[in-house]
Design an enzyme around this catalytic site. Structure first.
Site, short mmCIF file in Angstrom:
data_model
loop_
_atom_site.label_atom_id
_atom_site.label_comp_id
_atom_site.label_asym_id
_atom_site.label_seq_id
_atom_site.Cartn_x
_atom_site.Cartn_y
_atom_site.Cartn_z
N VAL A 470 0.82 -1.21 0.00
CA VAL A 470 0.00 0.00 0.00
C VAL A 470 0.86 1.27 0.00
O VAL A 470 2.03 1.24 0.34
CB VAL A 470 -0.96 0.03 1.22
N GLU A 471 0.21 2.38 -0.37
CA GLU A 471 0.85 3.70 -0.43
C GLU A 471 2.17 3.66 -1.20
O GLU A 471 3.20 4.18 -0.76
CB GLU A 471 1.04 4.27 0.98
N GLY A 472 2.13 3.01 -2.34
CA GLY A 472 3.32 2.86 -3.17
C GLY A 472 3.98 1.53 -2.87
O GLY A 472 4.62 1.38 -1.83
#
Length: 803
Positions: A470-472
């Site tokens: 997640v988040e990159g």
């Protein structure tokens, strides 16, 4: 007296001079020559500038905004080749207020006590009691200022709370993290209009509205800000004429969406008719939509592996959004990327690593105790070399993660938003968290794979891969983002050079001057780092060769030695970063190189954080050994990453850059690659500290959930409590065997008590049924149905009749 010859010579000279035309003064000659040289120089400079401008790929609007977002600090020092441990110590001190500590001890402890990790994972939800408690105690509003009804806690407090929740229930960690990192709350505090703040912030603070943030779509994963499939067009309402936008969007992987009352929605805004009229612009825009907004669809769930935290989709087709629902109002149209980037540091650099910190504490406290409780071949498995290796790795990775988190928290609390360090923390600490839990799973073995109330690690093992995506996704963060952003944002001279190359043709003269000035600074920076690398490479290698394996026991020597090695590695890294400019715009596509440099940068930053932690916590018995183990691993990681980069430097100038890098970083070849993993004696010592009562174990246990007296069985608590009993009993039994005697009555009682604890604590959960279908009256498992059918056709149905 002058001779006649001299007089004649002077007379002849005078006549010749009179006959010649008047010449310009010599100073004029020099000025003319200088002007000519300068003219040639300017012409060359202009050609080089135009060549560089043509080679450099165009920088998108998004990339250009990113260059100006966030802050730079210690990351810039590393790229400059001269970070200072003392500066880190003097500037950043993570600390909790009395109120924050009380919240940890009371509210967080109580929330943990009403959460059953197994029940949450099985039911895929929290109880109403748990949801209400999180709302009532403002767990979702910890970062919202007090003036709006929130707790106004520090970043360090939020991180510490999330880490403690992770030691009891990873799903609680994820659920509380989102509203306190990238939820609309923080964006509203910074950018909301007065009306938006007045309405939303009190409702977010008391949990009336649970928030989520809708960014990722099916075609925009780690590149979420591309906003593919999330389009909106400025228009007027067909009936009222009100200005707003019409949006269609498909969002997925949105944490808390199935229960959220408000979503911050990332949209790609277009204004083909120019209706904005100069107030706001096209581009990434954030809208605030409440759950009942017409056309908004929220509710369907994803099920990420075995996790129970709410995660799902946010969708809509031709949804009308009035302009006052744009976060920050019309003037903030097109400003979403700035909002997103400046707030991203907390989610990536704080909330996600907090889960790894919780996992580290759980593994050291729980699995470390289990390795003494559990026996094989009548010996505690903590005495086996393979177990010692796993526990030492988990412990030193745990220290690294905790130390990195402490510094990152203090940086954010210092009102900084370090984009590069936050990316390093996200990628490096979630990966280390995964390794830590894998080590714990290997040691705990069967007890870690059987689900149930006794399993305190299995859900963490299945949850950490989610944090990695997640988040990159880590694979993208490591191989592209960290160095790509770091070189442009943190290099001392690169940002100004890039901006000069982006200036329009009308400003070419000024841009060329800036470009040339910064270019020569980059060259000078590279030369300085080259000679610094050579000098420090030799001296640090000599000090490493002469260093005793037990030198770490002196704390002053420990700090001085490892700071010297990190400074050398920083010089090496900075030189390599300078050499990356030989690739020009091609660097964007050399992800193998960037991944190796990200490894080196991460190891260097976390090395400084680990020494920062040692300086603050010095005095904890055994911390020198654990710090030494961690530092040796980090230095080896950085060295190996840099060496691999030198062996594989790409591009047309790759062989030249590789040669320069090898001479600069490793001037004497293998002799100047002195770092190696910790030796066996140190590994055994670290493992001993983590698996027997020690101050190091106490340090890891500081922020884990332990059930109170009378709370009933709780595996983590029971293991921790059993450890000193089992260790003492083993000492008594060893003494009895060594002295070939019978145990005393007290020794016999101690050994019997330890055996009873061991027998209880190695048990795993067993269930009469695993599903609701199995629990139904008359249910017979399909395999047994088949067995019955086959036996029905046989004459003989048992091997031996009962007597």
């Amino acid at each position: 007296m002058l001779s006649s010859r001299g007089a004649i010579s002077r007379t002849a000279g005078a006549r010749a001079a009179a006959a010649r035309p008047l010449a310009a003064p010599r100073g004029g000659d020099r000025r003319g020559q200088a002007r000519g040289i300068l003219g040639v120089s300017h012409a060359i400079d202009k050609r080089v500038y135009r060549w560089a401008k043509g080679v450099l790929p165009p920088i998108s609007k998004t990339e250009n905004i990113a260059l100006g977002c966030g802050t730079i600090g210690f990351d810039r020092d590393i790229f400059g080749g001269s970070p200072s441990l003392q500066h880190l110590i003097d500037t950043y001190t993570p600390a909790l207020s009395d109120e924050e500590q009380s919240f940890l001890d009371v509210q967080v402890h109580h929330l943990c006590s009403i959460l059953s990790d197994h029940d949450v994972a099985t039911d895929k939800d929290f109880s109403r009691e748990a949801w209400d408690y999180m709302r009532d105690e403002r767990f979702f509003g910890m970062k919202i200022p007090r003036e709006w009804g929130g707790l106004g806690f520090s970043t360090h407090a939020v991180s510490t709370i999330l880490a403690k929740l992770a030691t009891q229930c990873f799903d609680a960690n994820a659920t509380v993290a989102v509203p306190n990192s990238l939820g609309p709350g923080e964006l509203l505090v910074r950018y909301g209009t007065p009306d938006q703040k007045e309405y939303f912030l009190p409702r977010l603070a008391d949990g009336t509205l649970i928030p989520c943030f809708g960014l990722t779509g099916p075609h925009s994963g780690s590149d979420a800000t591309s906003l593919i499939g999330s389009d909106c067009v400025v228009s007027r309402h067909p009936e009222t004429g009100e200005l707003g936008v019409v949006a269609s969007f498909r969002k997925r992987y949105i944490t808390l969406a199935p229960v959220a009352g408000v979503v911050g929605l990332g949209l790609n805004l277009r204004d083909p008719e120019g209706l904005l009229g100069g107030e706001g612009e096209e581009g990434f825009t954030v809208a605030l939509l409440e759950r009942g907004h017409e056309g908004l669809r929220m509710g369907p769930r994803h099920i990420p592996l075995s996790a129970a935290f709410m995660n799902g989709t946010v969708e809509g087709d031709d949804v009308w959004i009035p302009m006052d629902s744009i976060l920050g109002g019309q003037g903030r149209c097109g400003f979403g990327w700035n909002m997103f980037v400046e707030c991203l540091a907390e989610g990536r650099g704080v909330s996600l690593p907090a889960g790894s910190i919780g996992a580290a504490r759980s593994v050291v406290a729980g699995v470390g105790a289990y390795s003494r409780v559990r026996k094989q071949f009548r010996v505690p498995i903590a005495e086996f070399g393979g177990i010692q290796e796993a526990m030492a790795k988990a412990g030193s990775d745990g220290l690294i993660t905790i130390a990195g988190g402490d510094v990152m928290n203090a940086i954010v609390d210092n009102h900084e938003a370090p984009m590069v360090i936050s990316s390093v923390m996200k990628q490096n600490c979630t990966e280390r968290g995964r390794r830590i839990v894998e080590c714990g799973m290997d040691v705990a073995a069967g007890s870690a794979i059987c689900r149930g109330e006794r399993n305190y690690i299995g859900n963490a093992y299945m949850s950490l891969p989610i944090a990695i995506t997640v988040e990159g996704a880590n694979i993208m963060t490591r191989s592209f983002q960290i160095i790509g952003q770091g070189l442009t944002r943190c290099h001392p001279h690169m940002s100004d050079l890039l901006r000069a190359l982006q200036r329009p043709p009308s400003e070419e003269k000024e841009a060329t001057a800036v470009f040339v000035r910064q270019f020569y600074k980059i060259v000078g920076h590279g030369v300085s780092n080259f000679f610094g690398s050579v000098g420090r490479g030799v001296t640090s290698s000599v000090s490493s060769a002469a260093r005793s394996k037990t030198a770490y026991k002196n704390g002053d020597d420990l700090l001085a030695y490892h700071e010297k090695q990190l400074l050398r590695l920083s010089n090496n890294f900075a030189l390599t970063a300078d050499l990356c400019f030989t690739l020009g715009g091609r660097l964007k596509f050399e992800e193998l190189l960037m991944g190796r440099l990200a490894d080196a940068l991460g190891a260097i930053y976390l090395g400084y954080a680990t020494l920062h932690h040692y300086h603050r916590r010095r005095g904890v018995d055994g911390l020198e050994a654990l710090t030494e183990h961690a530092m040796l691993r980090l230095e080896t990681e950085a060295q190996d990453a840099l060496y691999a980069a030198s062996e594989n430097f790409p591009g047309p100038l790759g062989p030249l850059a590789s040669a320069v890098m090898k001479v600069g970083c490793f001037p004497l070849g293998g002799l100047t690659r002195p770092y190696s993993p910790p030796g066996d004696d140190l590994t055994k010592e670290v493992s001993r500290l983590l698996t027997t009562p020690s101050e190091i174990r106490d340090m890891f246990e500081e922020n884990i959930y332990r059930a109170g007296e009378g709370a009933g069985p709780h595996q983590m608590t029971d293991l921790i409590d059993a450890l000193p009993v089992c260790v003492e009993a083993d000492r008594a039994a060893s003494s009895v065997r060594r002295e070939k005697r019978e145990p005393t009555a007290q020794e016999a009682d101690l050994i019997a008590r330890a055996d009873a604890l061991r027998d209880a604590l190695i048990q795993v959960d067993v269930f009469e049924h695993a599903t609701a279908a199995e629990a139904a009256p008359g249910y017979v498992r399909p395999a047994l149905q088949g067995t019955e059918d086959r036996f029905a056709a046989l004459e003989r149905t048992v091997f031996r009749e009962a007597a």
